[in-house]
Design a protein around this motif. Sequence first.
Motif, short mmCIF file in Angstrom:
data_model
loop_
_atom_site.label_atom_id
_atom_site.label_comp_id
_atom_site.label_asym_id
_atom_site.label_seq_id
_atom_site.Cartn_x
_atom_site.Cartn_y
_atom_site.Cartn_z
N VAL A 294 0.81 -0.94 -0.15
CA VAL A 294 -0.22 -0.15 0.05
C VAL A 294 1.03 1.37 0.82
N GLY A 295 1.47 1.63 0.88
CA GLY A 295 2.31 2.41 1.25
C GLY A 295 3.93 3.34 0.46
N SER A 296 4.62 1.86 -0.71
CA SER A 296 5.15 2.34 -1.67
C SER A 296 4.23 2.98 -3.20
N TYR A 297 3.07 2.56 -2.85
CA TYR A 297 2.37 3.14 -4.32
C TYR A 297 1.79 4.32 -3.60
N THR A 298 1.78 4.55 -2.23
CA THR A 298 1.32 5.87 -2.11
C THR A 298 2.44 7.03 -2.62
N VAL A 299 3.72 6.60 -1.95
CA VAL A 299 4.54 7.60 -2.31
C VAL A 299 5.03 7.47 -3.55
N GLU A 300 4.48 6.92 -4.40
CA GLU A 300 5.57 6.90 -5.92
C GLU A 300 3.97 7.85 -6.17
N ALA A 301 3.24 8.07 -6.02
CA ALA A 301 1.98 9.30 -5.98
C ALA A 301 1.58 10.27 -5.46
N LEU A 302 2.49 10.18 -4.74
CA LEU A 302 2.82 11.89 -4.28
C LEU A 302 4.00 12.47 -4.43
N ALA A 303 5.01 11.39 -4.79
CA ALA A 303 6.25 12.26 -6.26
C ALA A 303 5.64 12.27 -7.41
#
Length: 256
Positions: free
Chosen positions: A33-42
């Motif tokens: 979950v969190g790795s894709y959150t980081v990706e989208a925020l970046a």
Amino acid sequence: MSHRFTRTELVIGPEGLSILRRATVAVVGLGGVGSYTVEALARSGVGHLVLVDKDVVDVTNINRQLPALDHTVGRPKVDVMAERVHDINPACRVEARRVFFQDSTADELFAAPLDYVADAIDTVSAKIQLAVACRERGVPLVSSMGAANKIDPTQFRVMDISETRTDPIARVMRRELRKHGIENGLPVVCSLEQPRLPREDVRIRLVPPLSPGEERSRKAQNPPASIAFVPPVAGLILAGVVIRDLCGLRTFSQFP
């Protein structure tokens, strides 16, 4: 003039890009979950990311986690994701904190002002501690409920914690948060899908019997099932809540 966030600017305008560029967002938990959150925020232009996770990449992460590749097995997830963010946007400031979030590390997370926190932790006790810490400090939070043992990504919804019904993690969180005076005001990403039971024949094959006197965590003894296209959807929805709120398109009121 075109730039790496031109298409984003067409949606949220230069004022939205400016807000995101100045924002500091923490993502706690860098798994499926969190790795894709980081990706989208970046990729949306958030200018300062605080990444929190103590784990290293395991071969079993490869089926669903962005930092997990054959050549990254054994490396800290925060380091791999920090490198990835810098490749996406070299101007983004990234703080990689290799710690588990718990009461004893809360002050470290909140040492500098945060504009938002995205919770992608897979330990219920830590999720509760993070929700309480954010409420006490007045920091906006969005929390992901369970993404394991699911197979239908179209069942994810954004809702208030008080509206959750089928998710077992949400059930425990509702009960425990009430003890801290929190009954609503926490937006969560939650699936309406009933969790599936992992295949017992596969579990028996993968998990050796306990030796006399041996102890294992519940997760080690009963590893949760996951598939490539479910946790990432929850992570992207988490990022969407953060970005919409930061840009003034808030859907949910935070803690009363």
